[in-house]
Design a protein around this motif. Structure first.
Motif, PDB file in Angstrom:
ATOM      1  N   MET A  94       0.755  -1.207  -0.031  1.00  0.00           N
ATOM      2  CA  MET A  94      -0.217   0.121  -0.390  1.00  0.00           C
ATOM      3  C   MET A  94       1.156   1.283  -0.005  1.00  0.00           C
ATOM      4  O   MET A  94       2.044   0.570   0.763  1.00  0.00           O
ATOM      5  CB  MET A  94      -0.794   0.274   1.281  1.00  0.00           C
ATOM      6  N   TYR A  95       0.503   2.131  -0.560  1.00  0.00           N
ATOM      7  CA  TYR A  95       1.437   2.887  -0.589  1.00  0.00           C
ATOM      8  C   TYR A  95       0.659   4.439   0.288  1.00  0.00           C
ATOM      9  O   TYR A  95      -1.285   4.408  -0.940  1.00  0.00           O
ATOM     10  CB  TYR A  95       1.500   4.243  -2.495  1.00  0.00           C
ATOM     11  N   ILE A  96       0.687   5.741   0.791  1.00  0.00           N
ATOM     12  CA  ILE A  96      -0.010   6.679   1.188  1.00  0.00           C
ATOM     13  C   ILE A  96       0.147   7.796   0.747  1.00  0.00           C
ATOM     14  O   ILE A  96       1.791   8.090   1.174  1.00  0.00           O
ATOM     15  CB  ILE A  96       0.507   6.361   3.085  1.00  0.00           C
ATOM     16  N   VAL A  97       0.397   8.660   0.799  1.00  0.00           N
ATOM     17  CA  VAL A  97      -0.001  10.089   0.154  1.00  0.00           C
ATOM     18  C   VAL A  97      -0.727  11.053   1.373  1.00  0.00           C
ATOM     19  O   VAL A  97      -1.946  10.960   1.485  1.00  0.00           O
ATOM     20  CB  VAL A  97      -0.331  10.591  -0.742  1.00  0.00           C
ATOM     21  N   SER A  98       0.317  12.358   1.907  1.00  0.00           N
ATOM     22  CA  SER A  98      -0.390  13.114   3.247  1.00  0.00           C
ATOM     23  C   SER A  98      -0.035  14.122   2.477  1.00  0.00           C
ATOM     24  O   SER A  98       1.152  14.523   1.422  1.00  0.00           O
ATOM     25  CB  SER A  98      -0.129  12.946   4.745  1.00  0.00           C
ATOM     26  N   GLU A 136      -4.658  10.075   1.849  1.00  0.00           N
ATOM     27  CA  GLU A 136      -4.844   9.183   0.845  1.00  0.00           C
ATOM     28  C   GLU A 136      -4.559   8.092   0.690  1.00  0.00           C
ATOM     29  O   GLU A 136      -3.424   7.772   1.115  1.00  0.00           O
ATOM     30  CB  GLU A 136      -4.684  10.122  -0.696  1.00  0.00           C
ATOM     31  N   LEU A 137      -4.647   6.332   0.522  1.00  0.00           N
ATOM     32  CA  LEU A 137      -4.491   5.412  -0.385  1.00  0.00           C
ATOM     33  C   LEU A 137      -4.472   4.759  -1.005  1.00  0.00           C
ATOM     34  O   LEU A 137      -6.183   4.612  -1.381  1.00  0.00           O
ATOM     35  CB  LEU A 137      -5.572   4.719   1.613  1.00  0.00           C
ATOM     36  N   TYR A 138      -3.456   4.145  -2.068  1.00  0.00           N
ATOM     37  CA  TYR A 138      -3.488   3.683  -3.207  1.00  0.00           C
ATOM     38  C   TYR A 138      -2.537   2.239  -3.035  1.00  0.00           C
ATOM     39  O   TYR A 138      -2.476   1.776  -1.693  1.00  0.00           O
ATOM     40  CB  TYR A 138      -2.603   4.388  -3.725  1.00  0.00           C
ATOM     41  N   THR A 139      -3.154   1.679  -4.177  1.00  0.00           N
ATOM     42  CA  THR A 139      -2.505  -0.077  -3.405  1.00  0.00           C
ATOM     43  C   THR A 139      -1.396   0.013  -3.905  1.00  0.00           C
ATOM     44  O   THR A 139      -0.756  -0.853  -3.269  1.00  0.00           O
ATOM     45  CB  THR A 139      -3.556  -0.516  -5.081  1.00  0.00           C
ATOM     46  N   ASP A 140      -1.076   1.374  -4.551  1.00  0.00           N
ATOM     47  CA  ASP A 140       0.905   1.162  -4.794  1.00  0.00           C
ATOM     48  C   ASP A 140       0.866   2.417  -5.627  1.00  0.00           C
ATOM     49  O   ASP A 140       0.216   3.287  -5.517  1.00  0.00           O
ATOM     50  CB  ASP A 140       1.438   0.300  -5.765  1.00  0.00           C
ATOM     51  N   GLU A 141       2.063   3.352  -5.584  1.00  0.00           N
ATOM     52  CA  GLU A 141       2.972   3.789  -6.317  1.00  0.00           C
ATOM     53  C   GLU A 141       2.144   4.567  -7.850  1.00  0.00           C
ATOM     54  O   GLU A 141       1.965   5.387  -7.854  1.00  0.00           O
ATOM     55  CB  GLU A 141       4.433   4.746  -6.335  1.00  0.00           C
ATOM     56  N   CYS A 200      -7.273   4.018  -6.532  1.00  0.00           N
ATOM     57  CA  CYS A 200      -7.034   4.559  -4.676  1.00  0.00           C
ATOM     58  C   CYS A 200      -8.142   4.116  -3.179  1.00  0.00           C
ATOM     59  O   CYS A 200      -9.571   3.787  -4.031  1.00  0.00           O
ATOM     60  CB  CYS A 200      -8.256   6.271  -4.854  1.00  0.00           C
ATOM     61  N   LEU A 201      -8.011   3.478  -2.287  1.00  0.00           N
ATOM     62  CA  LEU A 201      -8.736   2.906  -1.748  1.00  0.00           C
ATOM     63  C   LEU A 201      -8.869   3.946  -0.180  1.00  0.00           C
ATOM     64  O   LEU A 201     -10.340   3.465   0.077  1.00  0.00           O
ATOM     65  CB  LEU A 201      -8.035   1.434  -0.700  1.00  0.00           C
ATOM     66  N   GLN A 202      -8.577   5.457  -0.229  1.00  0.00           N
ATOM     67  CA  GLN A 202      -9.065   5.745   0.836  1.00  0.00           C
ATOM     68  C   GLN A 202      -9.160   7.231   0.105  1.00  0.00           C
ATOM     69  O   GLN A 202      -7.868   6.986   0.232  1.00  0.00           O
ATOM     70  CB  GLN A 202      -8.509   5.524   2.379  1.00  0.00           C
ATOM     71  N   PHE A 203     -10.016   8.504   0.714  1.00  0.00           N
ATOM     72  CA  PHE A 203      -9.573   9.704   0.829  1.00  0.00           C
ATOM     73  C   PHE A 203     -10.249  10.015   0.992  1.00  0.00           C
ATOM     74  O   PHE A 203     -11.591  10.611   1.631  1.00  0.00           O
ATOM     75  CB  PHE A 203     -10.114  10.286  -0.885  1.00  0.00           C
ATOM     76  N   GLN A 251     -15.711  17.389  -2.734  1.00  0.00           N
ATOM     77  CA  GLN A 251     -16.249  16.506  -3.974  1.00  0.00           C
ATOM     78  C   GLN A 251     -15.324  15.967  -4.945  1.00  0.00           C
ATOM     79  O   GLN A 251     -15.498  15.094  -5.464  1.00  0.00           O
ATOM     80  CB  GLN A 251     -17.024  17.366  -5.009  1.00  0.00           C
ATOM     81  N   GLN A 252     -14.341  16.099  -4.784  1.00  0.00           N
ATOM     82  CA  GLN A 252     -12.833  15.758  -5.113  1.00  0.00           C
ATOM     83  C   GLN A 252     -12.090  14.353  -4.606  1.00  0.00           C
ATOM     84  O   GLN A 252     -12.324  13.507  -5.685  1.00  0.00           O
ATOM     85  CB  GLN A 252     -11.722  16.912  -5.381  1.00  0.00           C
ATOM     86  N   ALA A 253     -12.686  14.155  -3.293  1.00  0.00           N
ATOM     87  CA  ALA A 253     -12.839  13.084  -2.823  1.00  0.00           C
ATOM     88  C   ALA A 253     -13.364  11.989  -3.085  1.00  0.00           C
ATOM     89  O   ALA A 253     -12.498  10.716  -3.274  1.00  0.00           O
ATOM     90  CB  ALA A 253     -12.669  13.219  -0.692  1.00  0.00           C
ATOM     91  N   ARG A 254     -14.577  12.492  -3.524  1.00  0.00           N
ATOM     92  CA  ARG A 254     -15.469  11.520  -3.878  1.00  0.00           C
ATOM     93  C   ARG A 254     -15.110  11.005  -5.494  1.00  0.00           C
ATOM     94  O   ARG A 254     -15.292   9.824  -5.522  1.00  0.00           O
ATOM     95  CB  ARG A 254     -16.953  12.214  -3.684  1.00  0.00           C
ATOM     96  N   ARG A 255     -15.067  12.196  -6.097  1.00  0.00           N
ATOM     97  CA  ARG A 255     -14.252  11.629  -7.398  1.00  0.00           C
ATOM     98  C   ARG A 255     -13.349  10.830  -7.564  1.00  0.00           C
ATOM     99  O   ARG A 255     -13.646   9.750  -8.386  1.00  0.00           O
ATOM    100  CB  ARG A 255     -14.123  12.867  -8.379  1.00  0.00           C
ATOM    101  N   CYS A 256     -12.538  10.434  -6.900  1.00  0.00           N
ATOM    102  CA  CYS A 256     -10.704  10.129  -6.525  1.00  0.00           C
ATOM    103  C   CYS A 256     -11.270   8.566  -6.635  1.00  0.00           C
ATOM    104  O   CYS A 256     -11.104   7.453  -6.701  1.00  0.00           O
ATOM    105  CB  CYS A 256     -10.053  10.680  -5.440  1.00  0.00           C
ATOM    106  N   LEU A 257     -12.713   8.181  -5.027  1.00  0.00           N
ATOM    107  CA  LEU A 257     -11.992   6.823  -4.837  1.00  0.00           C
ATOM    108  C   LEU A 257     -13.687   6.717  -6.237  1.00  0.00           C
ATOM    109  O   LEU A 257     -13.086   5.266  -5.781  1.00  0.00           O
ATOM    110  CB  LEU A 257     -13.959   7.164  -3.492  1.00  0.00           C
ATOM    111  N   ASP A 258     -14.651   7.058  -6.527  1.00  0.00           N
ATOM    112  CA  ASP A 258     -15.736   6.460  -7.133  1.00  0.00           C
ATOM    113  C   ASP A 258     -14.610   6.273  -8.788  1.00  0.00           C
ATOM    114  O   ASP A 258     -15.453   4.936  -9.315  1.00  0.00           O
ATOM    115  CB  ASP A 258     -16.515   7.568  -7.565  1.00  0.00           C
ATOM    116  N   ARG A 259     -14.065   7.064  -9.163  1.00  0.00           N
ATOM    117  CA  ARG A 259     -12.859   7.178 -10.417  1.00  0.00           C
ATOM    118  C   ARG A 259     -11.863   5.841 -10.634  1.00  0.00           C
ATOM    119  O   ARG A 259     -11.312   5.360 -11.804  1.00  0.00           O
ATOM    120  CB  ARG A 259     -13.117   7.873 -11.056  1.00  0.00           C
ATOM    121  N   GLU A 260     -11.714   6.104  -9.560  1.00  0.00           N
ATOM    122  CA  GLU A 260     -10.285   5.203  -9.700  1.00  0.00           C
ATOM    123  C   GLU A 260     -10.524   4.076  -9.058  1.00  0.00           C
ATOM    124  O   GLU A 260      -9.964   3.515  -7.243  1.00  0.00           O
ATOM    125  CB  GLU A 260      -9.015   6.045  -8.768  1.00  0.00           C
ATOM    126  N   GLU A 261      -9.111   3.318  -9.747  1.00  0.00           N
ATOM    127  CA  GLU A 261      -9.380   1.563  -9.395  1.00  0.00           C
ATOM    128  C   GLU A 261      -8.725   1.505  -8.128  1.00  0.00           C
ATOM    129  O   GLU A 261      -8.867   1.208  -7.076  1.00  0.00           O
ATOM    130  CB  GLU A 261      -9.038   0.586  -9.906  1.00  0.00           C
TER     131      GLU A 261
END
Length: 97
Positions: free
Chosen positions: A1-5, A55-60, A36-39, A24-34
């Motif tokens: 997992m890859y974290i961005v702060s 933000e939590l992503y599957t990887d870099e 993006c696991l947490q925002f 709204q951007q957080a919701r778009r990222c979660l809805d549209r990006e496979e």
């Protein structure tokens, strides 16, 4: 997992607009990006101009894809002049044993 702060300080005149648009951007990222696991968006209760993103992503690679999406690019253009300060850090998640 890859974290961005990311920490933002927003110019006073734009605080409420930023909060609305970033939510709204957080919701778009979660809805549209496979990848993006947490925002999550936080606001400093003692200084409403300060915001924190977690933000939590599957990887870099998923984060790199995020930065190239149309919704990211248009959001960055929209809020660019609203930002007084910005700092970004990345982290590798440590799995609990």
């Amino acid at each position: 997992m890859y974290i961005v702060s990311v920490c933002f300080v927003i110019k006073d005149a734009y605080v409420e607009l930023f909060k609305k648009e970033m939510s709204q951007q957080a919701r778009r990222c979660l809805d549209r990006e496979e990848g993006c696991l947490q925002f999550d968006l936080g606001q400093d209760p003692d200084n409403p101009s300060r915001f924190f993103l977690y933000e939590l992503y599957t990887d870099e690679a998923a984060f790199e894809v995020h930065k190239k999406t149309e919704h990211f690019v248009s959001f960055a253009e929209l809020v660019g002049d609203w930002i007084a300060e910005r700092s970004l850090d990345t982290w590798q998640r440590i799995e609990q044993q």
